[in-house]
Design a protein around this motif. Structure first.
Motif, PDB file in Angstrom:
ATOM      1  N   ASN A 136       0.821  -1.213   0.000  1.00  0.00           N
ATOM      2  CA  ASN A 136       0.000   0.000   0.000  1.00  0.00           C
ATOM      3  C   ASN A 136       0.855   1.263   0.000  1.00  0.00           C
ATOM      4  OD1 ASN A 136      -2.323  -1.524  -0.071  1.00  0.00           O
ATOM      5  ND2 ASN A 136      -2.685  -1.402   2.125  1.00  0.00           N
ATOM      6  N   LYS A 137       1.970   1.214   0.703  1.00  0.00           N
ATOM      7  CA  LYS A 137       2.877   2.368   0.722  1.00  0.00           C
ATOM      8  C   LYS A 137       3.459   2.602  -0.671  1.00  0.00           C
ATOM      9  CE  LYS A 137       6.883   4.311   3.052  1.00  0.00           C
ATOM     10  NZ  LYS A 137       7.948   4.095   4.038  1.00  0.00           N
ATOM     11  N   THR A 138       3.836   1.535  -1.336  1.00  0.00           N
ATOM     12  CA  THR A 138       4.390   1.641  -2.688  1.00  0.00           C
ATOM     13  C   THR A 138       3.340   2.151  -3.670  1.00  0.00           C
ATOM     14  OG1 THR A 138       5.978  -0.127  -2.247  1.00  0.00           O
ATOM     15  CG2 THR A 138       5.520   0.376  -4.561  1.00  0.00           C
ATOM     16  N   LEU A 139       2.119   1.653  -3.558  1.00  0.00           N
ATOM     17  CA  LEU A 139       1.044   2.086  -4.459  1.00  0.00           C
ATOM     18  C   LEU A 139       0.606   3.522  -4.169  1.00  0.00           C
ATOM     19  CD1 LEU A 139      -1.203  -1.117  -4.569  1.00  0.00           C
ATOM     20  CD2 LEU A 139       0.422  -0.333  -6.306  1.00  0.00           C
ATOM     21  N   ALA A 140       0.828   3.984  -2.958  1.00  0.00           N
ATOM     22  CA  ALA A 140       0.528   5.364  -2.548  1.00  0.00           C
ATOM     23  C   ALA A 140      -0.908   5.778  -2.884  1.00  0.00           C
ATOM     24  CB  ALA A 140       1.537   6.329  -3.159  1.00  0.00           C
ATOM     25  N   GLY A 141      -1.843   4.842  -2.714  1.00  0.00           N
ATOM     26  CA  GLY A 141      -3.245   5.169  -2.949  1.00  0.00           C
ATOM     27  C   GLY A 141      -3.669   5.173  -4.409  1.00  0.00           C
ATOM     28  N   ASP A 142      -2.739   4.972  -5.313  1.00  0.00           N
ATOM     29  CA  ASP A 142      -3.052   4.971  -6.743  1.00  0.00           C
ATOM     30  C   ASP A 142      -3.336   3.543  -7.194  1.00  0.00           C
ATOM     31  OD1 ASP A 142      -3.250   5.227  -9.485  1.00  0.00           O
ATOM     32  OD2 ASP A 142      -1.229   6.044  -9.772  1.00  0.00           O
ATOM     33  N   THR A 143      -4.615   3.231  -7.364  1.00  0.00           N
ATOM     34  CA  THR A 143      -4.997   1.883  -7.786  1.00  0.00           C
ATOM     35  C   THR A 143      -5.410   1.851  -9.256  1.00  0.00           C
ATOM     36  OG1 THR A 143      -7.246   2.213  -6.973  1.00  0.00           O
ATOM     37  CG2 THR A 143      -5.666   1.188  -5.452  1.00  0.00           C
ATOM     38  N   SER A 144      -4.909   2.798 -10.010  1.00  0.00           N
ATOM     39  CA  SER A 144      -5.184   2.793 -11.448  1.00  0.00           C
ATOM     40  C   SER A 144      -4.514   1.580 -12.079  1.00  0.00           C
ATOM     41  CB  SER A 144      -4.653   4.070 -12.100  1.00  0.00           C
ATOM     42  OG  SER A 144      -3.231   4.087 -12.041  1.00  0.00           O
ATOM     43  N   PHE A 145      -5.038   1.154 -13.209  1.00  0.00           N
ATOM     44  CA  PHE A 145      -4.453   0.006 -13.896  1.00  0.00           C
ATOM     45  C   PHE A 145      -2.974   0.241 -14.187  1.00  0.00           C
ATOM     46  CE2 PHE A 145      -3.226  -1.881 -18.024  1.00  0.00           C
ATOM     47  CZ  PHE A 145      -3.136  -3.196 -17.611  1.00  0.00           C
ATOM     48  N   GLU A 146      -2.643   1.453 -14.615  1.00  0.00           N
ATOM     49  CA  GLU A 146      -1.251   1.748 -14.954  1.00  0.00           C
ATOM     50  C   GLU A 146      -0.330   1.544 -13.751  1.00  0.00           C
ATOM     51  OE1 GLU A 146      -3.859   3.821 -15.647  1.00  0.00           O
ATOM     52  OE2 GLU A 146      -3.964   3.280 -17.780  1.00  0.00           O
ATOM     53  N   ASN A 147      -0.764   2.001 -12.570  1.00  0.00           N
ATOM     54  CA  ASN A 147       0.075   1.854 -11.379  1.00  0.00           C
ATOM     55  C   ASN A 147       0.116   0.404 -10.900  1.00  0.00           C
ATOM     56  OD1 ASN A 147       1.836   3.184  -9.521  1.00  0.00           O
ATOM     57  ND2 ASN A 147       0.249   2.976  -7.952  1.00  0.00           N
ATOM     58  N   LEU A 148      -1.027  -0.278 -10.966  1.00  0.00           N
ATOM     59  CA  LEU A 148      -1.026  -1.686 -10.580  1.00  0.00           C
ATOM     60  C   LEU A 148      -0.155  -2.501 -11.529  1.00  0.00           C
ATOM     61  CD1 LEU A 148      -4.780  -2.277  -9.610  1.00  0.00           C
ATOM     62  CD2 LEU A 148      -2.835  -1.917  -8.073  1.00  0.00           C
ATOM     63  N   LYS A 149      -0.216  -2.200 -12.813  1.00  0.00           N
ATOM     64  CA  LYS A 149       0.620  -2.906 -13.796  1.00  0.00           C
ATOM     65  C   LYS A 149       2.099  -2.625 -13.542  1.00  0.00           C
ATOM     66  CE  LYS A 149       1.428  -5.323 -17.524  1.00  0.00           C
ATOM     67  NZ  LYS A 149       1.522  -6.765 -17.358  1.00  0.00           N
ATOM     68  N   LYS A 150       2.412  -1.379 -13.215  1.00  0.00           N
ATOM     69  CA  LYS A 150       3.794  -0.988 -12.909  1.00  0.00           C
ATOM     70  C   LYS A 150       4.329  -1.791 -11.713  1.00  0.00           C
ATOM     71  CE  LYS A 150       6.383   3.068 -11.323  1.00  0.00           C
ATOM     72  NZ  LYS A 150       6.249   4.494 -10.957  1.00  0.00           N
ATOM     73  N   HIS A 151       3.448  -2.080 -10.750  1.00  0.00           N
ATOM     74  CA  HIS A 151       3.850  -2.790  -9.541  1.00  0.00           C
ATOM     75  C   HIS A 151       3.299  -4.213  -9.498  1.00  0.00           C
ATOM     76  CE1 HIS A 151       5.590   0.851  -7.954  1.00  0.00           C
ATOM     77  NE2 HIS A 151       4.460   1.497  -8.239  1.00  0.00           N
ATOM     78  N   GLU A 152       3.058  -4.776 -10.676  1.00  0.00           N
ATOM     79  CA  GLU A 152       2.492  -6.125 -10.778  1.00  0.00           C
ATOM     80  C   GLU A 152       3.334  -7.153 -10.026  1.00  0.00           C
ATOM     81  OE1 GLU A 152       1.368  -9.513 -14.150  1.00  0.00           O
ATOM     82  OE2 GLU A 152       2.097  -7.556 -14.793  1.00  0.00           O
ATOM     83  N   LYS A 153       4.636  -7.089 -10.172  1.00  0.00           N
ATOM     84  CA  LYS A 153       5.515  -8.059  -9.518  1.00  0.00           C
ATOM     85  C   LYS A 153       5.349  -7.989  -7.993  1.00  0.00           C
ATOM     86  CE  LYS A 153      10.264  -9.683  -9.395  1.00  0.00           C
ATOM     87  NZ  LYS A 153      11.622  -9.509  -9.896  1.00  0.00           N
ATOM     88  N   LEU A 154       5.277  -6.790  -7.430  1.00  0.00           N
ATOM     89  CA  LEU A 154       5.086  -6.630  -5.990  1.00  0.00           C
ATOM     90  C   LEU A 154       3.696  -7.102  -5.570  1.00  0.00           C
ATOM     91  CD1 LEU A 154       6.036  -5.611  -3.215  1.00  0.00           C
ATOM     92  CD2 LEU A 154       5.200  -3.337  -3.882  1.00  0.00           C
ATOM     93  N   LEU A 155       2.684  -6.780  -6.352  1.00  0.00           N
ATOM     94  CA  LEU A 155       1.314  -7.161  -6.049  1.00  0.00           C
ATOM     95  C   LEU A 155       1.173  -8.689  -6.010  1.00  0.00           C
ATOM     96  CD1 LEU A 155      -1.603  -6.006  -5.676  1.00  0.00           C
ATOM     97  CD2 LEU A 155      -1.857  -6.208  -8.143  1.00  0.00           C
TER      98      LEU A 155
END
Length: 174
Positions: A136-155
């Motif tokens: 959640n800290k890494t995503l910083a509240g941004d749950t847009s597809f682009e941000n989730l895709k950027k952090h897919e490995k962490l997710l």
């Protein structure tokens, strides 16, 4: 003539059977669920006759309310949240990446909330709660597809870590 205690027993039995059906992933057929002479009818009749609240299985994971009116949570919420997270294990971005990433994120948030609300306390689940907090800290509240895709490995890594951790704690999900 049916006694009030008999009607109550039938209503409790109907609620227990409905809860069992929900936990097993089955639901009664609509045409039989509320037909005359059924447990569902008896349950409704019991609440109307006795003035008692109708027993329902709408949320079998919530125990009766505390004296102050706040609902108590049972370990079933963690079990159910973990089960829905596990349902994503064979999925990937291959079919519908946006759906998959949003679902994994949502399931992690629901598991986090269930663990924090569990009667054992959040200290019983320190590693999973910490991993979700890091995500959640890494995503910083941004749950847009682009941000989730950027952090897919962490997710996905967070999901997999929690799956492994929970497998080592079977008393928390069985």
């Amino acid at each position: 003539m049916t006694s009030t205690s008999s009607v109550r027993r039938v209503a409790l039995l109907a609620a227990a059977l409905a809860a069992l059906a929900v936990s097993c992933g089955t639901t009664p057929e609509p045409d039989r669920a509320a037909g005359p002479g059924t447990a569902a009818t008896a349950s409704a009749s019991a609440s109307a006759t006795t003035g008692a609240p109708e027993a329902t299985a709408a949320d079998p994971t919530t125990a009766p309310a505390e004296p102050d009116g706040t609902p108590t949570t049972t370990g079933e919420k963690v079990r159910d949240a973990f089960a829905t997270l596990q349902a994503t294990l064979n999925d990937s971005c291959a079919a519908d990446c946006s759906y998959f990433l949003n679902r994994v994120h949502r399931e992690l948030q629901e598991l986090d909330a269930a663990m924090k609300a569990d009667p054992k306390g959040p200290g019983h689940f320190p590693e999973p709660i910490q991993k979700i907090a890091e995500l959640n800290k890494t995503l910083a509240g941004d749950t847009s597809f682009e941000n989730l895709k950027k952090h897919e490995k962490l997710l996905v890594g967070t999901r997999d870590f929690i799956n492994t951790w929970m497998q080592g704690h079977p008393d928390d999900y069985r």
